[in-house]
Every structure is written in C-alpha cells, then in structure tokens.
Design a protein around this motif. Structure first.
Motif, PDB file in Angstrom:
ATOM      1  N   PRO C  48       0.865  -1.174   0.000  1.00 40.85           N
ATOM      2  CA  PRO C  48       0.000   0.000   0.000  1.00 40.85           C
ATOM      3  C   PRO C  48       0.890   1.209   0.000  1.00 40.85           C
ATOM      4  CG  PRO C  48      -0.149  -1.255   2.077  1.00 40.85           C
ATOM      5  CD  PRO C  48       1.013  -1.782   1.287  1.00 40.85           C
ATOM      6  N   MET C  49       0.309   2.337   0.028  1.00 45.26           N
ATOM      7  CA  MET C  49       1.109   3.540  -0.146  1.00 45.26           C
ATOM      8  C   MET C  49       0.810   4.479   1.020  1.00 45.26           C
ATOM      9  SD  MET C  49       1.220   5.692  -3.567  1.00 45.26           S
ATOM     10  CE  MET C  49      -0.523   5.951  -3.769  1.00 45.26           C
ATOM     11  N   ILE C  67      -9.323   8.067  13.291  1.00 48.18           N
ATOM     12  CA  ILE C  67      -9.132   7.469  11.966  1.00 48.18           C
ATOM     13  C   ILE C  67     -10.363   7.746  11.106  1.00 48.18           C
ATOM     14  CG2 ILE C  67      -8.732   5.321  10.703  1.00 48.18           C
ATOM     15  CD1 ILE C  67      -7.521   4.178  13.285  1.00 48.18           C
ATOM     16  N   LEU C  68     -10.123   8.176   9.881  1.00 57.45           N
ATOM     17  CA  LEU C  68     -11.210   8.350   8.902  1.00 57.45           C
ATOM     18  C   LEU C  68     -11.010   7.300   7.824  1.00 57.45           C
ATOM     19  CD1 LEU C  68     -13.564   9.847   7.533  1.00 57.45           C
ATOM     20  CD2 LEU C  68     -11.899  11.457   6.597  1.00 57.45           C
ATOM     21  N   SER C  69     -11.981   6.388   7.682  1.00 51.65           N
ATOM     22  CA  SER C  69     -11.850   5.334   6.670  1.00 51.65           C
ATOM     23  C   SER C  69     -12.786   5.614   5.506  1.00 51.65           C
ATOM     24  CB  SER C  69     -12.189   3.970   7.270  1.00 51.65           C
ATOM     25  OG  SER C  69     -12.276   3.022   6.227  1.00 51.65           O
ATOM     26  N   LEU C  70     -12.209   5.766   4.340  1.00 51.60           N
ATOM     27  CA  LEU C  70     -13.016   6.071   3.152  1.00 51.60           C
ATOM     28  C   LEU C  70     -13.101   4.863   2.239  1.00 51.60           C
ATOM     29  CD1 LEU C  70     -11.538   9.615   2.631  1.00 51.60           C
ATOM     30  CD2 LEU C  70     -13.807   9.063   3.497  1.00 51.60           C
ATOM     31  N   SER C  71     -12.912   3.664   2.832  1.00 50.72           N
ATOM     32  CA  SER C  71     -12.985   2.430   2.059  1.00 50.72           C
ATOM     33  C   SER C  71     -13.757   1.417   2.891  1.00 50.72           C
ATOM     34  CB  SER C  71     -11.570   1.916   1.775  1.00 50.72           C
ATOM     35  OG  SER C  71     -11.574   0.514   1.634  1.00 50.72           O
ATOM     36  N   ALA C  72     -14.826   0.874   2.315  1.00 51.82           N
ATOM     37  CA  ALA C  72     -15.660  -0.078   3.047  1.00 51.82           C
ATOM     38  C   ALA C  72     -14.831  -1.279   3.502  1.00 51.82           C
ATOM     39  CB  ALA C  72     -16.824  -0.534   2.175  1.00 51.82           C
ATOM     40  N   SER C  73     -13.909  -1.709   2.663  1.00 53.49           N
ATOM     41  CA  SER C  73     -13.091  -2.865   3.008  1.00 53.49           C
ATOM     42  C   SER C  73     -12.169  -2.544   4.169  1.00 53.49           C
ATOM     43  CB  SER C  73     -12.264  -3.298   1.789  1.00 53.49           C
ATOM     44  OG  SER C  73     -13.118  -3.483   0.691  1.00 53.49           O
ATOM     45  N   ALA C  74     -11.555  -1.365   4.126  1.00 47.02           N
ATOM     46  CA  ALA C  74     -10.665  -0.964   5.210  1.00 47.02           C
ATOM     47  C   ALA C  74     -11.438  -0.818   6.505  1.00 47.02           C
ATOM     48  CB  ALA C  74      -9.954   0.336   4.852  1.00 47.02           C
ATOM     49  N   LEU C 122      -5.394   9.926  10.867  1.00 43.24           N
ATOM     50  CA  LEU C 122      -5.048   8.926   9.857  1.00 43.24           C
ATOM     51  C   LEU C 122      -6.238   8.805   8.903  1.00 43.24           C
ATOM     52  CD1 LEU C 122      -3.183   6.686   8.710  1.00 43.24           C
ATOM     53  CD2 LEU C 122      -4.398   5.069  10.161  1.00 43.24           C
ATOM     54  N   VAL C 123      -5.966   8.909   7.612  1.00 41.63           N
ATOM     55  CA  VAL C 123      -7.013   8.711   6.616  1.00 41.63           C
ATOM     56  C   VAL C 123      -6.675   7.450   5.832  1.00 41.63           C
ATOM     57  CG1 VAL C 123      -8.120   9.626   4.534  1.00 41.63           C
ATOM     58  CG2 VAL C 123      -7.537  11.166   6.409  1.00 41.63           C
ATOM     59  N   VAL C 124      -7.654   6.550   5.705  1.00 45.54           N
ATOM     60  CA  VAL C 124      -7.437   5.328   4.947  1.00 45.54           C
ATOM     61  C   VAL C 124      -8.355   5.362   3.743  1.00 45.54           C
ATOM     62  CG1 VAL C 124      -7.376   2.819   5.015  1.00 45.54           C
ATOM     63  CG2 VAL C 124      -7.022   4.134   7.115  1.00 45.54           C
ATOM     64  N   MET C 125      -7.785   5.150   2.578  1.00 41.51           N
ATOM     65  CA  MET C 125      -8.618   5.183   1.374  1.00 41.51           C
ATOM     66  C   MET C 125      -8.242   4.076   0.415  1.00 41.51           C
ATOM     67  SD  MET C 125      -7.274   9.050   0.490  1.00 41.51           S
ATOM     68  CE  MET C 125      -8.904   9.414   0.002  1.00 41.51           C
ATOM     69  N   ALA C 126      -9.186   3.748  -0.497  1.00 42.36           N
ATOM     70  CA  ALA C 126      -8.930   2.689  -1.472  1.00 42.36           C
ATOM     71  C   ALA C 126      -8.458   3.291  -2.799  1.00 42.36           C
ATOM     72  CB  ALA C 126     -10.195   1.869  -1.707  1.00 42.36           C
ATOM     73  N   TYR C 127      -9.066   4.362  -3.179  1.00 40.03           N
ATOM     74  CA  TYR C 127      -8.670   5.081  -4.386  1.00 40.03           C
ATOM     75  C   TYR C 127      -8.382   6.502  -3.939  1.00 40.03           C
ATOM     76  CZ  TYR C 127     -11.911   1.547  -6.189  1.00 40.03           C
ATOM     77  OH  TYR C 127     -12.579   0.402  -6.449  1.00 40.03           O
ATOM     78  N   ALA C 128      -7.469   7.150  -4.563  1.00 44.17           N
ATOM     79  CA  ALA C 128      -7.281   8.556  -4.244  1.00 44.17           C
ATOM     80  C   ALA C 128      -6.758   9.251  -5.474  1.00 44.17           C
ATOM     81  CB  ALA C 128      -6.288   8.716  -3.111  1.00 44.17           C
ATOM     82  N   SER C 129      -7.367  10.375  -5.780  1.00 44.34           N
ATOM     83  CA  SER C 129      -6.811  11.158  -6.865  1.00 44.34           C
ATOM     84  C   SER C 129      -5.508  11.758  -6.365  1.00 44.34           C
ATOM     85  CB  SER C 129      -7.774  12.263  -7.278  1.00 44.34           C
ATOM     86  OG  SER C 129      -7.693  13.326  -6.384  1.00 44.34           O
ATOM     87  N   GLY C 130      -4.608  12.034  -7.263  1.00 45.92           N
ATOM     88  CA  GLY C 130      -3.323  12.597  -6.879  1.00 45.92           C
ATOM     89  C   GLY C 130      -3.499  13.878  -6.085  1.00 45.92           C
ATOM     90  N   THR C 131      -4.530  14.644  -6.445  1.00 43.39           N
ATOM     91  CA  THR C 131      -4.750  15.926  -5.776  1.00 43.39           C
ATOM     92  C   THR C 131      -5.055  15.734  -4.295  1.00 43.39           C
ATOM     93  OG1 THR C 131      -5.661  16.733  -7.831  1.00 43.39           O
ATOM     94  CG2 THR C 131      -6.082  18.040  -5.874  1.00 43.39           C
ATOM     95  N   THR C 143      -1.759   9.392   5.599  1.00 36.70           N
ATOM     96  CA  THR C 143      -2.751   8.741   4.746  1.00 36.70           C
ATOM     97  C   THR C 143      -2.250   7.373   4.314  1.00 36.70           C
ATOM     98  OG1 THR C 143      -3.322  10.919   3.895  1.00 36.70           O
ATOM     99  CG2 THR C 143      -4.166   9.038   2.687  1.00 36.70           C
ATOM    100  N   LEU C 144      -3.167   6.431   4.316  1.00 34.29           N
ATOM    101  CA  LEU C 144      -2.825   5.075   3.886  1.00 34.29           C
ATOM    102  C   LEU C 144      -3.758   4.715   2.737  1.00 34.29           C
ATOM    103  CD1 LEU C 144      -0.986   2.718   4.747  1.00 34.29           C
ATOM    104  CD2 LEU C 144      -2.804   1.970   6.280  1.00 34.29           C
ATOM    105  N   VAL C 145      -3.185   4.344   1.600  1.00 37.93           N
ATOM    106  CA  VAL C 145      -4.013   3.952   0.464  1.00 37.93           C
ATOM    107  C   VAL C 145      -3.935   2.441   0.301  1.00 37.93           C
ATOM    108  CG1 VAL C 145      -4.437   4.207  -1.993  1.00 37.93           C
ATOM    109  CG2 VAL C 145      -3.624   6.153  -0.676  1.00 37.93           C
ATOM    110  N   LEU C 146      -5.071   1.785   0.409  1.00 40.71           N
ATOM    111  CA  LEU C 146      -5.126   0.328   0.266  1.00 40.71           C
ATOM    112  C   LEU C 146      -6.018  -0.006  -0.931  1.00 40.71           C
ATOM    113  CD1 LEU C 146      -5.664  -0.527   4.055  1.00 40.71           C
ATOM    114  CD2 LEU C 146      -3.517  -0.599   2.785  1.00 40.71           C
ATOM    115  N   PRO C 147      -5.441  -0.116  -2.118  1.00 40.46           N
ATOM    116  CA  PRO C 147      -6.247  -0.335  -3.329  1.00 40.46           C
ATOM    117  C   PRO C 147      -6.825  -1.743  -3.360  1.00 40.46           C
ATOM    118  CG  PRO C 147      -3.920  -0.375  -3.864  1.00 40.46           C
ATOM    119  CD  PRO C 147      -4.012  -0.008  -2.418  1.00 40.46           C
ATOM    120  N   PRO C 148      -7.776  -2.012  -4.260  1.00 39.15           N
ATOM    121  CA  PRO C 148      -8.396  -3.334  -4.332  1.00 39.15           C
ATOM    122  C   PRO C 148      -7.334  -4.429  -4.429  1.00 39.15           C
ATOM    123  CG  PRO C 148      -9.534  -1.814  -5.771  1.00 39.15           C
ATOM    124  CD  PRO C 148      -8.340  -1.086  -5.239  1.00 39.15           C
TER     125      PRO C 148
END
Lengths: 272, 332, 315
Positions: C48-49, C67-74, C122-131, C143-148
């Motif tokens: 992850p990133m 923690i803010l989770s913006l991914s249902a899986s996370a 801490l923000v956790v997301m699955a997709y994130a635009s570069g912006t 921020t933690l990005v956990l893609p599919p």
C-alpha cells in the motif's frame, strides 16, 4: 512615384497581364480603362501584392518584392477593392484604425499617432458624427468614405482604387472623387484608378491607360485616348465623343453591333 | 474596472468558501499576517492556515488562470474562424489531451504515482492533436477555415475513438480516474499545478492580448487584411499556436471545462461591443472571475461533495448559450 | 505556406517536448518521496502507499486516535483488528459493521478540505486522486491507500498493514490467522466440488466481469473453480466480454453481482436471448448476490462470500 515595368500575371491557364509598363509621378492620377476582362483589377491587385506576378513594381525608387504582401507593401500602396468586406458590427472608428496596422509593431499597441491620424481622416471625410456607428448602419456613400478613410490611414504614397464609385449615385460618386482629388493635391498622393465610366475617367484623371487583353493599348490624355476609333476597336462600342467643358464626354449611339451590346451589358452603359 | 472588481470579489468569495467555516475576517487577517512589516497576528490555527495557503488560495488562483486562458482562447478562436460557436476545443485539443491523459493513467496504473504524468501527457496529446489538424487541413487550394474545422472534427473523432478503446481495454479503477479528469476540476494541492500552468497562461494570454488587433484586422477577410499588411494565414497560425498552448496547459491541469470559452466572450460582446480590442482583455478578467465563482458553486452546492466543475459551467453555460443563439438568429 | 507549416510544427513539437520535461519534474519528485512505512512480509511495489507527515519521517502516530476510513473494506479490517474505537468516520458505502460512524463522504472527493472537519490523524482510502493525496500531505494528515487486492495474500497483507499503522499489530496477525482458517474451513466444506468446474461473474448487464487476478476471482479460485473470463483478460483484471462469449464459454456456475445496481435476477438473466441453452441456466446454477460481495475485500465480506460459494458447490 509609382513605376511598373513588364508586369505579368497568369491566372491558371489564362494570361491576365502580358507585360504592362507605365509610370505615374507623385501626385499624379492615372485611370485604367478597358473592356471587361482587360486586366484592370488584376493590375491593381498585382501592384497591391495580392496576386503572384512577374515584373517590377517600384514605389519612390523602392522595389516591392513579388509574393511578399507584408507590412512593407502596405506602407507603400493602399488598396480600395471593388467590394469591401465590412464587418457588420464593427464601429467606424475601429474600422478606420485597421488601416494603421502596418505602422505599429506586429503585436504592439495602437499609438497616439495612430489615433491622431485616424481622427484627422475621419474628420476630413465627414465621418466625425458616425464614429460609433456599426458599419452595417452606414449608407452606401458613408460606407465608401469609411473604406477610403481606412485606406488613407495607411499613409502610403500610392492609392489604388478599384471602381470605388460603382455602387454610388452620381452625387456621392463625385463627392468621393473630389475628396480624392483634394487629398492628392494636398499630400502628393499617387492615384491609380480602375474605372468603367469613361467620362468620369476623363474628368478626374490626368492621364488614361487603355488596357486590352492584358496589354497596354493606348496611353495619354483623355483627348488622346478616348477616340471613337479606339473605343470601337477595343470596346467594340459605337460611340460619339463629345467635347465637354472639363474633357471629352463619351455617349453611346444606338444601333451598335451585337458585340457592343454584349461588351457593355454587364457593367451597364454609363454615359455621363 | 468593473471587470477587475468582479474578479477580486470572485477570488475573495473563493477564499472564504469551503467545508471548514473560516470567517472572512480571519482569512483576511491570515493573508495580511504574511505581509512583512504589517505585524498582523493571524487568528487561525496552523492547520486552518495551511488550508488557506495550500488549498484555497492555489485553487482560486488556478481557477482564475484556467478561466482566463479558456475565455481568451475562446474569443481568439471565434475571431480567427469568424464563427461565434467556436470554442477553444475546436481543433482537437480536448480529444488529444483526453487520449494523453488516458494513456498516462493506463500505463501508470499499478505504479506508485499514476497521476503525476497526467498533465504532461495531456498537454502533449492536446498539442499533437492540434498539430495533426493543422497538417491534415492542408489541401491543394491551401488551407481554409472550413478545411481546418473539418480536419478538427476528423482528428477529434479519431483521438476520442482511441481514448474510448483504451478505456474499454482497461476498465476498473482507471475509469473513475479518467472520468473524474474529464469532468474537470481546479482542485489542487499546493502551488505546483499553478506553476505548471503559469508560463503557458502568460505566453498565451500575453500573445493574444498583444495581438488582439490581429483579430479585428482578420475580420476584413484574407485579401483586404493583406492589403493593410496582415497575412491572415500567418496571423491565424500565431493565434492558433498561442491559444493551443494555453488551452492545452489548462486542460492538462484541470481537465475539460466546457462553455467558459463560449459564454464569457459572448457575454463580453453584449457588454462591450464587437471589437477584440475590448473583448480580449475583458474576457480575461470575466473568464477568470466566472470560473472562480463556478468553482465556489461546485464546492458549496452539495458540500462536502464537490460537483465536477465541467458540470457546473455547462449547467450555467447551456441556457446562456441558447439565449445568445436566439439573439444572434434574431439579429442575423 | 509550406515553410510556415514546417515552422509551426517545429515550434509545436519543440514546445511540447519542453513542456513534457517541465511537467514531469514534479512527477519525478513525487515518485522519489521516501516510503515512510514498510509493512511486514513481502509486498508488491504498488501496495500500500503511505503519505508521510511532517518531515517525511513516520506515516502515522504510533497509535492514531481519529481514523477516517473512506474504504468499506478498510472499515471492516479496522473493526476486525480491534481498531474500531479509534475510528471517527467512515464513508457512506461502509455498511459493516452497522454501528460505524457513517458520513456523507464517498471517498471520491476531489478536495480534502472537508475531511478536516473530523480532524483525522489517519485517513485510509482505497482510491485517491493525486490531488487529494497531495492535499493531505500538505496538511500533514497521514494517509494510507489500500487499493483493491488482487489476491488473498494482499488482503492479509493490508490487514497487517493497518494493524501496524494503528497500533494493533498483534491482533491484526491474529485476525489474519482467523480469516485464513475460516477460508480454509469453507474450502474443506466444499470438498473439492469446485475442481474442474467453471464460473462467470457478472458485474454489470453489459458483461463487465472480473478475472481470477482480482480478490473476488481469487476467492473463487481457492475452491478450484476456473474463471471463464481469464482468456479474455489480456492483462485487464476487469474485462468486458459479450453474450456470445458467454454462450461459447458455457460456465457451470453464474454469479450475478449486479442485482442491486441494475436489478438483474436469475430469471431475467435466463430470459436473455439464447441463454436458455446455458448449462448454468438449465441446472439452476445462476445465483444473484449482493453487489458489494464482488466490490469489497474486507474480512467480513470475504467470510460471507466464501460461505456462499461453499454452499453453492455443496448445497
């Protein structure tokens, strides 16, 4: 001074001008006459650099290069076409200012001189009340004066006029021509004028150049050029040349040949 | 003068609007606190200050730059093509940039930074599409406005097809990214996007501002323009290059934002008359202000959701456009 | 004119190249950002990133409390590993656990300012635009990005990753072990019934599907099932196929994961032209499932899905 020598123009397969040479001194006014298709307009367009041509065109000793219709050419010759494009919504003042294009740098601003020159011309040509009018709202005579103002704004030593009075009534024609005459005497402007109306040509121009099939057929004063012999031979017209107060007056005679009818029909007979 | 005020009001509104409620006076004090010698103390917390300096201010400035470039380019295209419906995307910038962006996203997916190549790829794609249009439009009779427009249509169709093909081949998460980009946004993080666009915006707007007389002169038609010393072909090339560089830069950082290039110049025409001497500078100011306000709407209508900027401008632009169209029909 | 065209092209190309150089510089800078956190176990480069906070040192505080989770899986992972008490917000698609503090956020926002209202550390997301990623970085929000996930191992890895990032490393390892044995148990229950059989997973009525190189495909593959869409992938994990392709492939099982979005049912599927001839239709092996089973890879969904598959194979 305008000096043209060996001017040749080919339009596709057709030779429109086959080597024409002439000179007009500073402040001189030369009328180009000739039947339709003789090459009058082509000659003006060639001098203005709007068609590819061979031969020399010199203004005040400076050779204008063929194919370079750039700013330098616009500083040497100004051109009023037969039918001007008048952007309908453009204001008169803005339109006249366009004539100053060659005087400032390519991307540079309008200068105070530009505005002064334009304002003087607008005044001179009686357009002062109309500066804020869109071109579409001008009458034929006003529009033609606006076009003339735009061309004069170029302050080029040579002015090319292609039938500037075709769409004007007699009074407005005279107004435009008188203005041109005054201006050339004031500023030594050299005028080259393509014209159908032989009597008008005789009245305003110093000399006439008769073109026929792309060649110069006769040159001289109106009295020398406008003979019934010339007019019969080159126009195929049967006319009577009368002696008017300010030059010869050409009057058509009925019962002319079929060719005469044909030759004169498109432009319409224009006896003054 | 009114236009400058409009721009400043729009930018001020942009600075005080956002999901975090920061009072206008606090934002103003924060801005002043950075002015040397003034010794103003900012009431904002460090995070709120970051929001102002790194999120809102760059976004407002980017919106203004993009709006200015699009409006000025739109005005220029309308002048060059003597066509009131011309917009900055006319010659294929949008489709080329779309293809470039898609290629960047598709080829960058799976790497750590699929987004960083996007602006460069979109810019190159946009410029190449317009170059292709220019080359293809040359026929035996030279290059007319009509052949340019037709070549633009063909190039746009081709690039769009290529883009659709790539998208269809790489569905999944990439699609959402491409989609978001296409819908347009001036959301930005920090000043890098602004710095990317700035040189192109200056070059483009500067050239078109300075050359606004070319547009007036071109309306004389090819021959009479030549008789006053302007080569229409040359001027057309200058204007197209300038407008294309600016538009491609704007598209690269903000995606496709429609209608700004049409509605702003037309509104200015209604206000200030038909001369490009006035249309170009006014389009710059009003275009900048309009896009900043559209962005404020996009951020606040469904807050915290952000509406795509292209949707907002089209939503405002389409009805306005119809009004202009009806007017021009009545006059013409 | 030719000369002009040439000049124009040269200029355009030159400018384009120059622009490419200029525009790429920040990109290179971004790519060079050091990774702040390296999770346990082998990891692919794409996963992850993290975005470092101040000074580029550590991704998150040792134990983030907001923690803010913006991914249902996370979200599922966070609650399963015992970090639920630290969660202050989840996106609107996080349906499990039911008590999670749902917000209006979709995770598809193009602007991060709204997230700040929750003051996340801490923000956790699955997709994130570069912006959005860069904005969070500028605002010093880790921020933690956990893609599919592309397979089960990546799911386990993401759980470990979250454990390390939230101060629950040990219980995360525990949860991974539990999930592993749960999946193994369901596979045992199916008793090899899936071996040699094939399936098609419908993600939309326009025949978007998933290959076995996705988490949902991997869950199917655990049972020995073969994905008929694999040959159609050509490197694309989520390819689009056609009705004709499906008729030719004639899978043993069909799973419809477009029952919510597009109201597809086994009956409406069977009524599509020619589909009566499909073995799966004749044998009543067309099953409708909740769309989220194919779009979420949290431990709760994985358990639900593997249980469902096990009972399909051995009713």
């Amino acid at each position: 001074m305008l000096s043209v020598s060996g001017l040749q123009v080919r339009l596709g397969e057709r030779t429109a001008l086959a080597g024409v040479s002439f000179e007009v001194g500073a402040g001189g006014w030369l009328a180009l006459i000739g039947p339709n298709g003789a090459g009058k307009s082509t000659l003006l367009r060639a001098v203005a650099g709007l068609v590819a041509h061979r031969g020399r065109v010199e203004v005040d000793g400076q050779v204008l290069r063929a194919g370079r219709h750039g700013r330098r050419r616009a500083l040497a010759v100004a051109y009023v076409p037969q039918r001007s494009t008048l952007p309908p919504t453009m204001r008169v003042a803005d339109y006249v200012l366009l004539g100053r294009f060659a005087h400032h740098s390519y991307l540079g601003p309008d200068t105070a001189l530009d505005r002064a020159v334009t304002a003087r011309l607008v005044e001179r040509l009686g357009l002062a009340e109309l500066t804020d009018r869109p071109l579409a709202q001008l009458s034929g005579g006003e529009a033609q004066r606006a076009v003339l103002a735009r061309a004069l704004a170029q302050q080029a030593p040579v002015l090319l006029l292609d039938e500037p009075t075709t769409s004007l009534d007699l009074g407005h024609s005279q107004l435009v021509l008188e203005l041109t005459d005054e201006l050339r005497h004031e500023s030594g402007l050299t005028v080259l004028w393509a014209v159908h109306d032989l009597s008008l040509a005789a009245q305003y121009a110093d000399e006439l150049l008769l073109l026929h099939q792309g060649r110069a057929a006769a040159r001289g004063t109106a009295r020398q050029v406008l003979t019934s012999g010339n007019l019969d031979r080159y126009f195929g017209a049967r006319v009577q040349v009368l002696d008017g107060a300010s030059g010869p007056v050409v009057s058509p005679v009925r019962g002319g040949t079929a060719l005469a009818a044909q030759a004169l029909a498109p432009g319409g007979a224009r006896a003054g | 003068m009114a236009a400058t005020c409009f721009l400043f009001v729009a930018m001020g509104t942009g600075l005080v609007t956002g999901p975090l409620s920061l009072s206008p006076s606090a934002v103003a004090l924060e801005l002043l606190s950075k002015v040397p010698l003034l010794h103003v103390r900012s009431p904002l917390s460090p995070t709120d200050a970051l929001v102002v300096w790194q999120l809102r201010l760059p976004e407002v400035v980017l919106g203004a730059l993009v709006g200015a470039v699009l409006a000025v380019s739109g005005a220029a295209y309308q002048g060059v093509f003597l066509n009131p419906l011309a917009d900055p995307y006319l010659l294929g910038v949008a489709s080329g940039a779309g293809l470039g962006a898609t290629v960047a996203i598709v080829s960058g997916s799976g790497t750590s930074s699929p987004f960083s190549l996007l602006p460069a790829a979109a810019f190159v794609g946009g410029v190449l599409a317009v170059a292709a249009t220019f080359v293809l439009s040359r026929s035996r009779q030279g290059r007319s406005n009509a052949s340019l427009l037709l070549a633009g249509v063909a190039v746009a169709a081709f690039f769009t097809a290529a883009q659709t093909f790539l998208q269809q081949q790489h569905s999944g998460l990439d699609l959402q990214v491409i989609y978001t980009w296409i819908l347009g946004s001036v959301s930005t993080a920090g000043w890098s996007q602004v710095l990317l666009l700035l040189p192109y915006a200056c070059l483009s707007c500067g050239t078109l501002l300075a050359g606004r007389r070319l547009l007036d002169t071109m309306s004389l038609g090819e021959e009479e323009a030549a008789s006053v010393g302007l080569s229409v072909r040359h001027a057309r090339a200058v204007v197209i290059v300038a407008a294309t560089l600016g538009t491609a830069g704007a598209v690269a950082v903000s995606g496709l934002i429609g209608f700004v290039g049409i509605i702003v110049p037309h509104a200015v025409r209604l206000l200030a008359g038909p001369s490009y001497r006035r249309i170009v500078p006014l389009s710059l100011l009003y275009g900048a202000g309009f896009l900043v306000l559209a962005d404020v709407l996009a951020r606040s209508v469904l807050s915290p959701q952000v509406l795509p900027l292209g949707v907002v401008t089209a939503f405002l632009g389409a009805p306005f456009f119809l009004v202009v169209l009806r007017r021009s029909q009545r006059v013409g | 004119m030719r000369q002009l065209t040439k000049t124009l092209l040269t200029t355009l190309t030159g400018v384009a190249c120059a622009a490419a150089t200029v525009l790429t510089v920040p990109a290179a800078a971004t790519a060079a950002t050091p990774r702040a956190y390296d999770g346990p176990g082998p990891r692919s480069d794409s996963l992850p990133m993290t975005v470092p906070s101040q000074g580029g040192q550590v991704g998150a505080p040792a134990r983030p409390t907001r923690i803010l989770s913006l991914s249902a899986s996370a979200t599922q992972m966070l609650y399963v590993i015992g970090a639920g008490k630290q969660v202050v917000g989840v996106d609107r698609y996080s349906t499990w656990p039911p008590g999670a503090p749902r917000t209006k956020f979709t995770g598809g926002e193009t602007d991060a300012e709204g997230y700040l209202r929750l003051h996340p550390d801490l923000v956790v997301m699955a997709y994130a635009s570069g912006t959005v990623l860069k904005q969070l970085q500028l605002l010093h929000v880790p921020t933690l990005v956990l893609p599919p996930a592309a397979d089960l191992a990546q799911i386990y890895q993401q759980m470990d990753e979250l454990g390390a990032a939230t101060g629950h490393a040990a219980s995360a390892r525990q949860a991974v072990a539990t999930l592993r044995s749960y999946v193994a148990g369901e596979v045992r229950y199916a008793a090899g019934a899936g071996r040699g059989r094939s399936y098609f997973l419908e993600l939309s009525p326009s025949y978007y599907t998933a290959t076995s190189h996705t988490f949902v495909g991997a869950e199917m593959a655990a049972f020995g099932l073969r994905d008929v869409a694999d040959p159609a992938g050509h490197g694309n994990a989520y390819p689009q196929v056609s009705a004709e392709f499906l008729l030719g492939a004639n899978p043993t099982y069909v799973l419809l994961a477009d029952t919510v979005c597009c109201a597809v049912t086994p009956a409406s599927f069977a009524h599509r032209p020619g589909f009566a001839a499909l073995t799966a239709v004749r044998d009543h092996r067309v099953t409708g499932v909740n769309d989220s089973l194919a779009s979420q890879w949290g431990p709760h969904t994985v358990e639900q899905f593997t249980t469902l598959v096990a009972h399909l194979l051995r009713p």
